[in-house]
Enzyme design. Sequence first.
Site, mmCIF file in Angstrom:
data_model
loop_
_atom_site.group_PDB
_atom_site.id
_atom_site.type_symbol
_atom_site.label_atom_id
_atom_site.label_comp_id
_atom_site.label_asym_id
_atom_site.label_seq_id
_atom_site.Cartn_x
_atom_site.Cartn_y
_atom_site.Cartn_z
ATOM 1 C CG LEU A 74 30.196 48.658 5.373
ATOM 2 C CD1 LEU A 74 29.881 48.308 6.824
ATOM 3 C CD2 LEU A 74 31.440 47.927 4.911
ATOM 4 C CB SER A 92 23.554 50.980 -1.724
ATOM 5 O OG SER A 92 23.567 49.957 -2.702
ATOM 6 N N GLY A 93 20.703 50.812 -0.449
ATOM 7 C CA GLY A 93 19.305 50.458 -0.615
ATOM 8 C C GLY A 93 18.549 51.613 -1.217
ATOM 9 C CB ALA A 94 15.000 51.976 -2.131
ATOM 10 C CG PHE A 95 13.879 55.112 0.849
ATOM 11 C CD1 PHE A 95 13.501 56.375 0.416
ATOM 12 C CD2 PHE A 95 13.145 54.020 0.427
ATOM 13 C CE1 PHE A 95 12.412 56.542 -0.406
ATOM 14 C CE2 PHE A 95 12.051 54.175 -0.389
ATOM 15 C CZ PHE A 95 11.680 55.440 -0.814
ATOM 16 C CB SER A 96 19.265 53.389 4.018
ATOM 17 O OG SER A 96 19.312 52.015 3.666
ATOM 18 C CG ASP A 131 13.519 38.900 4.449
ATOM 19 O OD1 ASP A 131 13.215 37.925 3.733
ATOM 20 O OD2 ASP A 131 14.176 39.863 4.037
#
Length: 476
Positions: free
Chosen positions: A29, A31-35, A143
């Site tokens: 679904l 993505s990110g830098a750490f997850s 945010d």
Amino acid sequence: MGRKEEEDCSSWKKQTTNIRKTFIFMEVLGSGAFSEVFLVKQRVTGKLFALKCIKKSPAFRDSSLENEIAVLKRIKHENIVTLEDIYESTTHYYLVMQLVSGGELFDRILERGVYTEKDASLVIQQVLSAVKYLHENGIVHRDLKPENLLYLTPEENSKIMITDFGLSKMEQNGVMSTACGTPGYVAPEVLAQKPYSKAVDCWSIGVITYILLCGYPPFYEETESKLFEKIKEGYYEFESPFWDDISESAKDFICHLLEKDPNERYTCEKALRHPWIDGNTALHRDIYPSVSLQIQKNFAKSKWRQAFNAAAVVHHMRKLHMNLHSPSVRQEVENRPPVSPAPEVSRPGSHDSSITEAPILDPSTPLPALTRLPCSHSSRPSAPGGRSLNCLVNGSLRISSSLVPMQQGPLATGPCGCCSSCLNIGNKGKSSYCSEPTLFRKANKKQNFKSEVMVPVKAGGSTHCRAGQTGVCLIM
């Protein structure tokens, strides 16, 4: 005894040796830098969830995860995504989140065909209700932006859900000072690095309302310095012809939220009592043709321009921060050249191999009904008057993550049950990161964006580059 253990901060995580024994991984679904966020099905109940897999790494600050969990555990509201459960293995943390499958706010507007002020009013009413609840519980989101407003289901009458609490913070004495948020939605006091309070969320809601009624942001300029000044001055206009068919009540509502002085700015409680929200002043006139056109122009943006603006904002924030330190450090920052986009940033519409592979799918399990909207927007962002739109208004830049499977065919799995490629996180070349936003995205994305920027960072007497993300201040 069990209830007491649940309340104990040392035992809020369930231990697991293989998360795949509990969940069937179905789709990537986000993505990110750490997850990585996956669509999963719980084996025992058959229920669908969004599972956020967070790799343990020296480069990842546990305090960031603890902050997000602390926030999510405290809140229970019909318009806020729910944290259902928490697991931990030797290599990962797993957050089991309520599945939000109805798509993004802008996508839904573009799909409607007919769109009115009243539709926008109903959306903002739900957002105000949820944020009011957060504020009453001492939580500031920090945010808020359209990308964090998702529909719970694809149904026409679906509720709006607020997601992404990676930057949320529980107020201490009602005042905070960490510079964070997404430029274009961030309040003047945050951009100026002044102490601020929950009023910053109300400013962001004002920006969102403005965009929902015209399709472009209230603050845009041709240079970043002019943009920052415009935001700090609180200067914006209701330009013709884009606002000609919008009610004076709607404009009055926006003016009270986009008030430069946070002490004079509307609170959520006051905003909920405004006649545009609580009365009958929101018009039923169709504004879809104008708004949809501007949304497509201004929010299906060039990734190169997104990266450029991200770099400019991070550089600006760093200079403000370092000005509080020694003259030598201040001089070093002043002499540092402006940051430029990383060369690997791809253009809109190009194939992004880093986010297309998914875990092993279970063909017997039906996926949620997710709508598709074919888009092909490659034009340069524009704004009324023919000027270029340089304001970063389309949210945080997503970091391309090594957690996403790259190989074709069945995935290999690590000892945690996740794909083995995620074990690369924290290796050489990966750097520390302040906060990781949760990405709850439906499986079929409307635009294939991969916006990334490399930011020079001073550490240990040397300067190196790392991936940066607007929406997260790299200096805390």
